[in-house]
Structure formats: structure tokens, C-alpha cells
Design a protein around this motif. Structure first.
Motif, PDB file in Angstrom:
ATOM      1  N   TRP A   1      14.618  26.159  62.371  1.00 60.19           N
ATOM      2  CA  TRP A   1      15.656  27.327  61.709  1.00 60.19           C
ATOM      3  C   TRP A   1      14.685  28.027  61.507  1.00 60.19           C
ATOM      4  CZ3 TRP A   1      12.934  28.798  57.702  1.00 60.19           C
ATOM      5  CH2 TRP A   1      11.793  27.719  56.984  1.00 60.19           C
ATOM      6  N   TYR A   2      13.119  28.134  62.025  1.00 55.90           N
ATOM      7  CA  TYR A   2      12.480  29.617  61.557  1.00 55.90           C
ATOM      8  C   TYR A   2      12.473  30.316  62.735  1.00 55.90           C
ATOM      9  CZ  TYR A   2       7.902  31.218  59.353  1.00 55.90           C
ATOM     10  OH  TYR A   2       7.098  32.111  58.966  1.00 55.90           O
ATOM     11  N   GLY A   3      12.706  29.868  63.659  1.00 52.81           N
ATOM     12  CA  GLY A   3      12.231  30.760  64.846  1.00 52.81           C
ATOM     13  C   GLY A   3      11.415  31.745  64.854  1.00 52.81           C
TER      14      GLY A   3
ATOM     15  N   ASP B   1       9.237  34.825  62.717  1.00 52.84           N
ATOM     16  CA  ASP B   1       9.100  35.931  62.292  1.00 52.84           C
ATOM     17  C   ASP B   1       8.396  37.206  62.504  1.00 52.84           C
ATOM     18  OD1 ASP B   1       6.181  35.835  62.144  1.00 52.84           O
ATOM     19  OD2 ASP B   1       6.689  34.021  60.754  1.00 52.84           O
ATOM     20  N   ALA B   2       8.642  38.131  60.811  1.00 55.24           N
ATOM     21  CA  ALA B   2       8.394  39.653  61.178  1.00 55.24           C
ATOM     22  C   ALA B   2       6.671  39.123  61.724  1.00 55.24           C
ATOM     23  CB  ALA B   2       8.731  39.880  60.458  1.00 55.24           C
ATOM     24  N   PHE B   3       6.146  38.521  62.164  1.00 55.20           N
ATOM     25  CA  PHE B   3       4.641  38.703  61.857  1.00 55.20           C
ATOM     26  C   PHE B   3       4.702  38.304  63.882  1.00 55.20           C
ATOM     27  CE2 PHE B   3       4.545  38.675  57.358  1.00 55.20           C
ATOM     28  CZ  PHE B   3       3.854  39.601  57.423  1.00 55.20           C
ATOM     29  N   GLY B   4       5.421  37.877  64.459  1.00 55.16           N
ATOM     30  CA  GLY B   4       4.692  37.067  65.951  1.00 55.16           C
ATOM     31  C   GLY B   4       5.279  35.408  65.232  1.00 55.16           C
ATOM     32  N   GLY B   5       5.240  35.131  64.121  1.00 58.42           N
ATOM     33  CA  GLY B   5       4.694  33.760  64.370  1.00 58.42           C
ATOM     34  C   GLY B   5       5.524  32.783  64.842  1.00 58.42           C
ATOM     35  N   SER B   6       5.094  31.623  64.979  1.00 57.53           N
ATOM     36  CA  SER B   6       5.907  30.260  64.622  1.00 57.53           C
ATOM     37  C   SER B   6       5.745  28.898  64.589  1.00 57.53           C
ATOM     38  CB  SER B   6       6.690  30.243  66.039  1.00 57.53           C
ATOM     39  OG  SER B   6       8.118  30.201  65.889  1.00 57.53           O
ATOM     40  N   VAL B   7       6.818  27.772  64.584  1.00 58.45           N
ATOM     41  CA  VAL B   7       6.267  26.457  64.260  1.00 58.45           C
ATOM     42  C   VAL B   7       5.888  25.367  65.872  1.00 58.45           C
ATOM     43  CG1 VAL B   7       6.869  24.585  62.575  1.00 58.45           C
ATOM     44  CG2 VAL B   7       7.253  26.956  62.326  1.00 58.45           C
ATOM     45  N   HIS B   8       5.140  24.904  65.105  1.00 63.39           N
ATOM     46  CA  HIS B   8       4.524  23.930  66.286  1.00 63.39           C
ATOM     47  C   HIS B   8       3.677  24.578  67.036  1.00 63.39           C
ATOM     48  CE1 HIS B   8       7.138  21.326  64.070  1.00 63.39           C
ATOM     49  NE2 HIS B   8       8.620  22.304  64.283  1.00 63.39           N
ATOM     50  N   ASP B   9       2.902  24.788  67.433  1.00 60.69           N
ATOM     51  CA  ASP B   9       2.639  25.681  68.140  1.00 60.69           C
ATOM     52  C   ASP B   9       1.189  25.315  69.561  1.00 60.69           C
ATOM     53  OD1 ASP B   9      -0.831  26.435  69.056  1.00 60.69           O
ATOM     54  OD2 ASP B   9      -0.250  26.180  66.807  1.00 60.69           O
TER      55      ASP B   9
ATOM     56  N   GLY C   1      -4.414  40.816  68.701  1.00 55.70           N
ATOM     57  CA  GLY C   1      -4.249  39.981  69.644  1.00 55.70           C
ATOM     58  C   GLY C   1      -4.860  38.943  69.251  1.00 55.70           C
ATOM     59  N   GLN C   2      -5.172  38.361  68.035  1.00 59.05           N
ATOM     60  CA  GLN C   2      -5.800  37.443  67.703  1.00 59.05           C
ATOM     61  C   GLN C   2      -4.795  36.618  67.512  1.00 59.05           C
ATOM     62  OE1 GLN C   2      -8.392  40.217  64.759  1.00 59.05           O
ATOM     63  NE2 GLN C   2      -9.752  38.554  65.280  1.00 59.05           N
ATOM     64  N   TYR C   3      -5.402  34.734  67.439  1.00 56.73           N
ATOM     65  CA  TYR C   3      -4.500  33.721  67.366  1.00 56.73           C
ATOM     66  C   TYR C   3      -4.714  34.434  65.492  1.00 56.73           C
ATOM     67  CZ  TYR C   3      -4.042  29.299  66.359  1.00 56.73           C
ATOM     68  OH  TYR C   3      -3.326  27.585  66.617  1.00 56.73           O
ATOM     69  N   PHE C   4      -3.777  33.296  65.348  1.00 58.60           N
ATOM     70  CA  PHE C   4      -3.595  33.773  63.044  1.00 58.60           C
ATOM     71  C   PHE C   4      -2.829  32.980  62.829  1.00 58.60           C
ATOM     72  CE2 PHE C   4       0.648  36.112  64.124  1.00 58.60           C
ATOM     73  CZ  PHE C   4       1.280  35.347  63.732  1.00 58.60           C
ATOM     74  N   MET C   5      -2.631  32.149  62.317  1.00 53.80           N
ATOM     75  CA  MET C   5      -2.254  30.518  61.306  1.00 53.80           C
ATOM     76  C   MET C   5      -2.276  31.387  59.809  1.00 53.80           C
ATOM     77  SD  MET C   5      -5.514  28.508  59.680  1.00 53.80           S
ATOM     78  CE  MET C   5      -6.130  28.906  58.517  1.00 53.80           C
ATOM     79  N   LYS C   6      -0.644  31.103  58.814  1.00 59.23           N
ATOM     80  CA  LYS C   6       0.266  31.517  58.260  1.00 59.23           C
ATOM     81  C   LYS C   6       0.578  29.966  57.255  1.00 59.23           C
ATOM     82  CE  LYS C   6       4.365  33.350  57.685  1.00 59.23           C
ATOM     83  NZ  LYS C   6       5.074  34.285  58.018  1.00 59.23           N
ATOM     84  N   ALA C   7       0.757  30.146  56.683  1.00 62.03           N
ATOM     85  CA  ALA C   7       0.821  28.755  55.649  1.00 62.03           C
ATOM     86  C   ALA C   7       2.627  28.237  55.936  1.00 62.03           C
ATOM     87  CB  ALA C   7       1.429  29.337  54.143  1.00 62.03           C
ATOM     88  N   SER C   8       2.224  27.132  56.337  1.00 67.26           N
ATOM     89  CA  SER C   8       3.812  26.350  56.865  1.00 67.26           C
ATOM     90  C   SER C   8       4.648  26.395  56.234  1.00 67.26           C
ATOM     91  CB  SER C   8       2.830  24.944  57.618  1.00 67.26           C
ATOM     92  OG  SER C   8       3.962  24.459  57.977  1.00 67.26           O
ATOM     93  N   PRO C   9       6.045  26.737  56.998  1.00 69.83           N
ATOM     94  CA  PRO C   9       7.076  26.363  55.955  1.00 69.83           C
ATOM     95  C   PRO C   9       7.467  24.872  55.945  1.00 69.83           C
ATOM     96  CG  PRO C   9       7.648  27.112  58.046  1.00 69.83           C
ATOM     97  CD  PRO C   9       5.830  27.448  58.058  1.00 69.83           C
ATOM     98  N   VAL C  10       6.809  24.306  56.639  1.00 68.02           N
ATOM     99  CA  VAL C  10       6.769  22.522  55.599  1.00 68.02           C
ATOM    100  C   VAL C  10       6.759  22.118  54.832  1.00 68.02           C
ATOM    101  CG1 VAL C  10       5.151  22.169  56.062  1.00 68.02           C
ATOM    102  CG2 VAL C  10       6.583  20.253  57.402  1.00 68.02           C
ATOM    103  N   ARG C  11       7.960  21.560  54.106  1.00 69.36           N
ATOM    104  CA  ARG C  11       8.289  21.080  52.894  1.00 69.36           C
ATOM    105  C   ARG C  11       8.041  18.895  53.061  1.00 69.36           C
ATOM    106  NH1 ARG C  11       6.156  24.441  52.609  1.00 69.36           N
ATOM    107  NH2 ARG C  11       7.029  26.496  50.686  1.00 69.36           N
TER     108      ARG C  11
END
Length: 280
Positions: A127-129, A131-139, A202-212
């Protein structure tokens, strides 16, 4: 240097997909889903916080990675159980499916085999798709936190990064020295990790995972596999990933076996058919 007069025209050139996948054989997701409905757990493994575990899964079975105690990301390695030189190829998986994988995508193996190792059949975070920062899950764009980069950037040694965790777990599983196991550790699927590239630098970033707790990622196994999963020292990777500061939690790996005769017509993929002549 000042931009050329036609700078905007050059930027406006439309992109071309490097590897169109229209001709790839599509996984039979209906067959896999039906088989999964009948599958029961035959083995359970735990990757403790800041540690890793190994597990084996025969072709035609499933494995499921589940977040349990709290938000946690994991680094996954996969090998052909009979030949460790055939292993997960994150770069080619990225080229085939994109920077992040989800339901219906496959994890591809290294040359010269280049075949599916596993197929994602269920993703509780689909469901995450993006996000507005260009982030997504399982990279499949990052590598894995490692002590060499830590030494390079901070001048210190940290031994519970994912590279070291995977090395220790593989060495213990195979009964070999660390120096023999380490070359087999490779770039990972960052399970549950939320990442992307910054738009400005263009730097690789991470953010808090939406996983629960309770969220899972489930794979159908295409060939006999050996896997290793590290519970990253970054926890949900919302702040840092190579220290003891983050709250970390275990990850669970379950092996699931479907009922007999539920995979009629399925055949384990053969190695790539290229003749390896390389023009000579």
C-alpha cells in the motif's frame, strides 16, 4: 561552467526503459497464491536484534519474513543451496523491476545462471507506493551497512553491521572460517527499509520504515535456496544504521510447505540459455 544554449532541450529528451520486460515469462501468481493458501509452517528461524540467521528452503516452498517485536528492517542474502557462486543479483533485479520490489517481482540470480531465485507473492506494505520524498519500501538500491565503510567514514570499528552479521551467520551455518564465508556475502534486498534518492543531490536516503509488528513479506522459492537475514542495527532506520543507539527488534523467518499436488505444471527455472561463447 555555464549551461549551453540548448541545455533545456537536452534535459527534455524522453527517457528509454533500459530493459523492457514484456517478453519475460510471467510468474503464475494465481498458482502461487493457491498453493500458499494450503501451506503450513515447517520451520521457524529468528534473526535476533543486531544479529543474523541462516535458513534453507527447498524449491516449490515459501518463506515469510515477519516483523515481530517492533519496527525493524532486515538485510537479505540468497544463494543456490548447492552452489554458492549463484547468488542474488541486486543490480540486475533493480534493472528488471525497479529500485524497489513488491508483489509479482522476482529476485534474480548472478551470471551465468541469471534466473529467478524467488518471487514475491505477498507484501503487507504494498500500500505504501512512492511517497512525496521519492521513498519506497524493500529496496535493491542500497548495499548493506558494513564495517569497512564505517572505518572509512568514522575511523571506528563496529562489528554488528549487516555485512558482519551475515558473515558470522553464514560461517556458522557452513562451519567455515569467517574469511572463507565473507566473499559470499553480497548486496542485499533491504526488507521493510524505506529508501530513495534526494531530488536535489541524488543521494541515497533512508527514513523510518512504515513496517509494524505483524507485517510480512512472503516469497515463493524457485530453486533450492540458502538464505541469510540480518536484523539491521538501525532498527527502523529512521536515524542511523551502524550503532547501538537505535531500538532494534527480532525478525522471524518461516518456511512454509504447500499441500502436495498444488503446484501442478510448475517447473523450477533452468539456468540461462546463453552459450557463454562471448563472441569467440
Amino acid at each position: 561552467m555555464p549551461p549551453p544554449p540548448d541545455a533545456e532541450a537536452r534535459r527534455a529528451v524522453r527517457p528509454v526503459i533500459c530493459y523492457p520486460t514484456d517478453t519475460l515469462p510471467a510468474p503464475d501468481m494465481a498458482l502461487y497464491s493457491a498453493a500458499l493458501e494450503t501451506a503450513g509452517v515447517t520451520a521457524t528461524h529468528i534473526a535476533a536484534p543486531r544479529e543474523a540467521c541462516c535458513f534453507e528452503v527447498p524449491a516449490g516452498q515459501f518463506f515469510r519474513i515477519t516483523c515481530t517485536g517492533g519496527p525493524q528492517v532486515g538485510d537479505l542474502n540468497l544463494w543456490n543451496a548447492a552452489d554458492l557462486s549463484e547468488r542474488f543479483y541486486s543490480g540486475k533485479t533493480r534493472a528488471m523491476h525497479g529500485s524497489h520490489v513488491s508483489t509479482g517481482d522476482r529476485l534474480w540470480s548472478s551470471f551465468p545462471a541469471l534466473r529467478p531465485l524467488a518471487t514475491v507473492v505477498q507484501d503487507d506494505l504494498d500500500w505504501y507506493g512512492i511517497d512525496a520524498f521519492g521513498g519506497s519500501v524493500h529496496d535493491v538500491i542500497g548495499t548493506r551497512c558494513d564495517p569497512y565503510t564505517g572505518r572509512l567514514l568514522s575511523g571506528s570499528d563496529y562489528h554488528h553491521c549487516c555485512h558482519s552479521n551475515l558473515t558470522r551467520a553464514l560461517a556458522d551455518h557452513l562451519g567455515v572460517p569467517l574469511a572463507e564465508a565473507e566473499p559470499h556475502v553480497h548486496d542485499v534486498l533491504n526488507v521493510f527499509m524505506c529508501t530513495g534518492f534526494t531530488r536535489d543531490t541524488g543521494q541515497y536516503f533512508m527514513k523510518a520504515s512504515p513496517v509494524r509488528p505483524g507485517d510480512a513479506l512472503t516469497f515463493f522459492v524457485e530453486i533450492d535456496l540458502l538464505g541469510a537475514l540480518s536484523a539491521c542495527p538501525g532498527g527502523d532506520c529512521g536515524a542511523e544504521h551502524t550503532s547501538d543507539a537505535a531500538a532494534c527488534f527480532p525478525l522471524q523467518v518461516e518456511v512454509l510447505s504447500p499441500a502436495p499436488d498444488t503446484l501442478q505444471g510448475w517447473v523450477s527455472p533452468s539456468r540461462n540459455a546463453y552459450d557463454r561463447s562471448h563472441g569467440r
